[in-house]
Design a protein around this motif. Sequence first.
Motif, short mmCIF file in Angstrom:
data_model
loop_
_atom_site.label_atom_id
_atom_site.label_comp_id
_atom_site.label_asym_id
_atom_site.label_seq_id
_atom_site.Cartn_x
_atom_site.Cartn_y
_atom_site.Cartn_z
N PHE A 113 0.83 -1.21 0.00
CA PHE A 113 0.00 0.00 0.00
C PHE A 113 0.86 1.26 0.00
CE2 PHE A 113 -3.50 -2.68 2.07
CZ PHE A 113 -4.20 -2.78 0.89
N GLY A 114 2.01 1.21 0.68
CA GLY A 114 2.92 2.36 0.67
C GLY A 114 3.45 2.65 -0.72
N ILE A 115 3.86 1.61 -1.44
CA ILE A 115 4.34 1.77 -2.81
C ILE A 115 3.21 2.28 -3.72
CG2 ILE A 115 5.28 0.56 -4.82
CD1 ILE A 115 6.58 -1.40 -2.77
N ASP A 116 2.02 1.71 -3.56
CA ASP A 116 0.87 2.15 -4.37
C ASP A 116 0.51 3.61 -4.10
OD1 ASP A 116 0.70 -0.32 -5.54
OD2 ASP A 116 -0.88 -1.06 -4.23
N SER A 117 0.71 4.06 -2.88
CA SER A 117 0.41 5.46 -2.55
C SER A 117 1.33 6.40 -3.32
CB SER A 117 0.56 5.69 -1.04
OG SER A 117 -0.44 5.00 -0.32
N VAL A 118 2.59 6.00 -3.46
CA VAL A 118 3.54 6.81 -4.25
C VAL A 118 3.05 6.91 -5.69
CG1 VAL A 118 5.89 6.90 -5.17
CG2 VAL A 118 5.50 6.24 -2.78
N TYR A 119 2.59 5.79 -6.25
CA TYR A 119 2.07 5.82 -7.62
C TYR A 119 0.83 6.71 -7.73
CZ TYR A 119 -0.18 4.56 -11.96
OH TYR A 119 -0.78 4.64 -13.18
N LEU A 120 -0.06 6.62 -6.75
CA LEU A 120 -1.29 7.43 -6.80
C LEU A 120 -0.98 8.92 -6.73
CD1 LEU A 120 -3.76 5.32 -4.61
CD2 LEU A 120 -3.90 5.74 -7.08
N ILE A 121 0.00 9.30 -5.94
CA ILE A 121 0.42 10.70 -5.90
C ILE A 121 0.86 11.15 -7.29
CG2 ILE A 121 2.29 12.22 -5.12
CD1 ILE A 121 0.23 12.06 -3.03
N LEU A 164 -7.36 6.54 1.20
CA LEU A 164 -7.75 7.95 1.06
C LEU A 164 -7.30 8.50 -0.29
CD1 LEU A 164 -6.98 9.31 4.65
CD2 LEU A 164 -9.21 8.69 3.68
N LEU A 165 -6.09 8.17 -0.70
CA LEU A 165 -5.61 8.61 -2.01
C LEU A 165 -6.43 7.98 -3.13
CD1 LEU A 165 -1.75 8.58 -1.46
CD2 LEU A 165 -3.13 10.57 -2.08
N PHE A 170 -10.59 8.61 -7.48
CA PHE A 170 -11.90 8.39 -8.10
C PHE A 170 -12.70 9.69 -8.19
CE2 PHE A 170 -11.30 3.81 -7.42
CZ PHE A 170 -11.84 3.32 -8.60
N VAL A 171 -12.61 10.54 -7.19
CA VAL A 171 -13.32 11.82 -7.25
C VAL A 171 -12.74 12.68 -8.36
CG1 VAL A 171 -13.88 13.94 -6.00
CG2 VAL A 171 -14.03 11.74 -4.83
N GLN A 172 -11.42 12.69 -8.50
CA GLN A 172 -10.81 13.43 -9.61
C GLN A 172 -11.27 12.86 -10.95
OE1 GLN A 172 -6.66 12.89 -10.92
NE2 GLN A 172 -6.30 15.03 -10.29
N LYS A 173 -11.36 11.55 -11.03
CA LYS A 173 -11.83 10.92 -12.27
C LYS A 173 -13.28 11.29 -12.55
CE LYS A 173 -11.61 6.56 -14.78
NZ LYS A 173 -11.16 5.16 -14.77
N ALA A 174 -14.10 11.41 -11.50
CA ALA A 174 -15.49 11.83 -11.69
C ALA A 174 -15.57 13.21 -12.31
CB ALA A 174 -16.23 11.81 -10.34
N VAL A 175 -14.63 14.08 -11.90
CA VAL A 175 -14.59 15.44 -12.47
C VAL A 175 -14.10 15.40 -13.91
CG1 VAL A 175 -13.42 17.67 -12.31
CG2 VAL A 175 -14.29 16.56 -10.24
#
Length: 789
Positions: A113-121, A164-165, A170-175
Motif C-alpha cells: 500500500f505504501g508503494i501504491d500510494s507513491v504511484y497514486l500521488i 484515502l488517495l 476516483f473523485v478526480q476521475k469523476a470530475v
Amino acid sequence: MESKEPSRVQKNEKLGFFDKLRNIKYDYWLIAILILAAFLYAWNIWEAGEANNFYTAAIVSMTKSFKNFWYASFDPAGFITVDKPPVALWFMTISAKIFGVHGWSVVLPSILFGIDSVYLIYSLVTKRFGKIPARIAALIMTLTPIVVADSRTNNMDATLVFFLLLSVWFVQKAVLKQQQRYLWIGFALIGISFNIKMLQAFMVLPALYLYYWLAAKVNWKKKLLHLSIATVFLAIFTLIWPLSVDLTNSNSRPYEGGSETNSALELAFGYNGTQRLLGQTTGTGGAFPGMGSSSKKGGKSMTPPSGSKKVSGSKSSSNAPTPPSGSKKKTGNPPAKPSGSKGGAPSMGGKGKGAGAGTGGGGGAFNIGTAGPFRLLQKELGPQISWLMLLAVFGVISSYVYYQDPKKKWYALNNQRKDLWLWLGWMVPVAGFFSVASFFHPYYTIMLAPAMAALAGIGIYTMIKQWREKSIWSMLLPISILTTSLLQAWYLTDYYPTLAWVLLIAGIIISIPLFALPWIAIRLKNKRVWPVIALIIVMLAPTWWSLTPTLAGSSNGIPSAGPSLLSAGGGGGMGDSSVNNSLLKYLEKHQGNAEYLFATDDSSTAAPYIIKTGKAVMAMGGFNGTDNAITLKQFKKLVKEGKVKYYYSGGKAGGNNNEIVTWIKKHAKKVTLSNSTVQTNNSSSVTVSTKTKNTAPNTAGQAPGGTAPSGNSNGSTPPAKPSGSNGQGNKAPSGNGTKPSMGKKKLTKAQLKKMKKQMKKSSGASAMRGGMGGPGQSGTLYDLSNIYK
C-alpha cells in the motif's frame, strides 16, 4: 475522413494484450522512484520480528475463525477486540493465511500500500500539472521519513493513506470524466477508510466536498444532488461494520476493545474521536504522560512512559507499544528532561546514542510538542514529517500565482487552481488538527504526507519556472531553499552538530546565486544547475532520515525514523522476544481442557504468548488494562466452569480489574516459578507453593522465588522485586551486561552473542511498556483451579 475512423478503431481492437503493453509509454523516472520506494519500505523487513505485537496477536487470532476475522478479535477465544476497526487487519490476515504468520508477512500489505500510494500521488498530480511536478511529488512522498517508517509496520496508517488517495483518485476521475459513479466510488472508499482507523479518515472529507463543488462542470443544483447521493454512499459504507457490531448481542461477539460501553460507534466517536482532540482518557480518566502539553517547557521533551528505564543500545523496536495506564500525571505538568537531551532535542537518545524504545529522532511515543501553529515544525514532530514542509508552504503561493489565467481576474479559478484547492483542503484541516490536538502518536502525521508531497512537488516546479523566467515571484525559490536549510540544520543539531553547520553553510552559499542571478544575468532559461544543486542539498537530510528504518530493519509498534534506530537496532524475534519459557512450559503442561492458557491484565502481557502458541490468552482490561470488559461475576463463572485456570500478573500497576485481582489474591494459590528468566536456554524448574490461601499480598522481601507482587491502582501492593533475583537471594541471568552461563558449562561466543541479543530485545520491550510490567518482567502466577473444589 469518415471511412478511416472505423478502420482505425477496428485496428486498435485487434491489438493483443501484449501489443497494448508494448504501446504503453512508460515513465522511467517513475519506475525508478517506485523501485526506490520498494527498497526503503521492504529491505530488511525479514527483521520485523513481531512488528506491533498487539496487532500481530490479533492477526494470529483472526486466522482461527471467520468470527474473529470479522470482529478483529485480539485473542483466539474471541474475548476482546483490538481498539480499531478490522479492514486493514483483514489484508494482513489474508497475507498471514497465505504465507504464514511472520513479521514480514503481516507487514507485507503495508509495504504494498505504501508503494501504491507513491504511484497514486504521481497519477493525481500528473493529470493537471504534468510529469515533472508529479515525479517530484512522488519522490518527496517516497522520502518522507514517517512514510517509510509507517510502511514498514503492521499499523493501519499506510493502509489508510492508500485508501484515502484512492478515494481522491476516483473523485478526480469523476470530475475529468463527468461521470457520477466515480464520485460514488470515491465517497464509498472514504466509508471503507473509516473502518480502517475511524474518524481519522474523515479529515480529508472537506477536501473532497470542496473540490467537487469547485471542479465539477455542472450547475449548482446538480452538484448538490451528486454530493447528496455520494454522502449516502459514504454513510452506508461507514456504518455497515460498526452497526453490525452494535446490533449483535454482546454475548455473541467479543467485547469492543477501547470502548466504555462495548459499542463500536462509541469507540469511533469517543476513544478514537473526541478524546484524541481533547485528551486521551483510555476510558478511565487517566491521561498518559506527554499528552496535551500546554506549556512550552512541557512540550519540549519528555521521559519515556512512567516507570521505564532508558537503556543504552536497547531495541527501539518495542514490540509492545502499550503506554502506562492509570497514570495520574497531569497533562499540563512539564515532564522531566531526559539525560542526553538538549533543550528541544529528541527525547530519547541524544545524538543517536542510547536510543529509547519507539523513538528514532523525533519525540517519544507520546511526545508531540507544544500545541500551537508551529507545532509541526518543532523537533518532536518535525524530523518525522516536516523536512520539506516549508517548500510546500512557499510552493502553494508560487503555484497559485503561476497558474493564474492572464485573461481573467487574479482570483479566477482554472483547472490547476481547482486541484490546488483539493490539496489545500487536505493539508489545512489535517495540519490544524495536529496543531491543537491533545493526544496522538507522532507517526499519525503520515496523514500530512500526501498533501505536503503534492504541494511541494508542484511548488518546486513553479518556483524554478518563475526563477528562470525572472518573474517578480522569482525570490520564492531562494527564500524557500534558505529557510528549509535553516530548519533542517536545526533538526540535525541533536545528532550531527558538525553536519548541521555544513548544511546551513551550503544552504546559504547556494542561496546567494539564487537571489542574485535574476537581477544580474541576462538569460536564465538554460541555467538549471543552481536550482538542481539547491534541491539536492535540501533532500540530503530527509533522505538519510528515511534510510534509517531500512538500514536498522525496524518494524516498530511506534514507528519512527532517525539515527537512534541505528544505534538501537531493528526488530525482534518472532513470537519469543518477551515470552517467559518457564511460565509457558508450566502453563501448557497444566492447562488441561481450559479454554484460556491464562488470564492477565492487558494485551502487552498477553500478545507474545498468543503469537508464540496460537492459544487464547485473556487480556481482561484490553490494550491498557483499562477496559471494563468483564465483571467479577462473569470471571467467577469462567473459573467455575474450568475455562480459566490461571491468572498471571505481569507486575502492571493500575488497571480496571482491581475487584477481580483482589478476589484472585484472596482465594487462589500462588505458583512459584523458580529461576524464571526470559528466553534463556536454562532448564528452569517449576514448583507450586503449598499454600492454599493467600489473603494479602506479600510484603517486601517475602516474595517467593522469582515472583514479585502484582501492583494495583490503590497502591496497597509494594513494588515488584528487581528482576534477576529470587526469594533466596540467588541471582538469575539478566540483561545487565554480565555473562550468562549454563551451570558449569561454558557457552560459545556465538551462544553468548545470541543470548545478549535476546536480553537486549527484552529490555527494549520492557522500556516501551513503561512500568506496566509484562511478560519480560517479574510477575506472579495464580492457580484458580481449586477455588471451587
